[in-house]
Each structure stands twice: as C-alpha cells, then as structure tokens.
Design a protein around this motif. Structure first.
Motif, PDB file in Angstrom:
ATOM      1  N   MET A 126      93.488  42.764   3.133  1.00  0.00           N
ATOM      2  CA  MET A 126      93.288  43.769   2.819  1.00  0.00           C
ATOM      3  C   MET A 126      91.852  44.876   3.192  1.00  0.00           C
ATOM      4  N   THR A 127      92.116  45.936   3.663  1.00  0.00           N
ATOM      5  CA  THR A 127      90.750  46.781   4.325  1.00  0.00           C
ATOM      6  C   THR A 127      90.655  47.641   3.051  1.00  0.00           C
ATOM      7  N   THR A 128      89.276  47.707   2.622  1.00  0.00           N
ATOM      8  CA  THR A 128      89.101  49.123   1.587  1.00  0.00           C
ATOM      9  C   THR A 128      88.373  49.528   2.631  1.00  0.00           C
ATOM     10  N   VAL A 129      88.951  51.266   2.099  1.00  0.00           N
ATOM     11  CA  VAL A 129      88.134  52.418   2.730  1.00  0.00           C
ATOM     12  C   VAL A 129      87.395  53.000   2.119  1.00  0.00           C
ATOM     13  N   SER A 130      85.944  53.457   2.635  1.00  0.00           N
ATOM     14  CA  SER A 130      84.625  54.167   1.220  1.00  0.00           C
ATOM     15  C   SER A 130      84.553  55.045   1.917  1.00  0.00           C
ATOM     16  N   LEU A 131      84.759  56.477   1.036  1.00  0.00           N
ATOM     17  CA  LEU A 131      84.364  57.834   1.788  1.00  0.00           C
ATOM     18  C   LEU A 131      83.320  57.988   0.958  1.00  0.00           C
TER      19      LEU A 131
END
Length: 61
Positions: A1-6
């Motif tokens: 699973m890829t984690t997205v950071s904003l």
C-alpha cells in the motif's frame, strides 16, 4: 500500500520557490519562457521551467 502525504503551502512560500527556481536557472523568466517555447533549454533548465509552470498554476488558484 502506498502512503500519500499532502502539504499545505501558502502563496508566499510558492513565490519564494519560484524565485529560487529562477535564480537556479541562471536566466530571466522571459528568456526561460522563450527558450522553453523553442525547445532550446538544457535538461536542468527544462526541469526548472516545468516546475515554475506548476508553481504558477498553484498561484492562480
């Protein structure tokens, strides 16, 4: 699973980033645009021009 950071960035930070990129290019914004349109940039300058376009897009919002 890829984690997205904003990350939230204000217009003053974007403007500072744009100025930093222009200094890094070593040429004026007008010259950078002219060369970009005629495909007459180094690879580094082309990357900078693309980044400036992204910053300009974000500044328009």
């Amino acid at each position: 699973m890829t984690t997205v950071s904003l990350e939230r960035v204000g217009s003053s930070e974007l403007q500072q980033e744009r100025e930093r990129l222009l200094r890094q290019s070593g040429i004026s914004y007008e010259e950078l645009r002219r060369r970009h349109e005629s495909y007459n940039l180094t690879v580094e300058q082309r990357n900078i021009a693309d980044q400036i376009e992204e910053v300009d897009f974000l500044l328009q919002e």
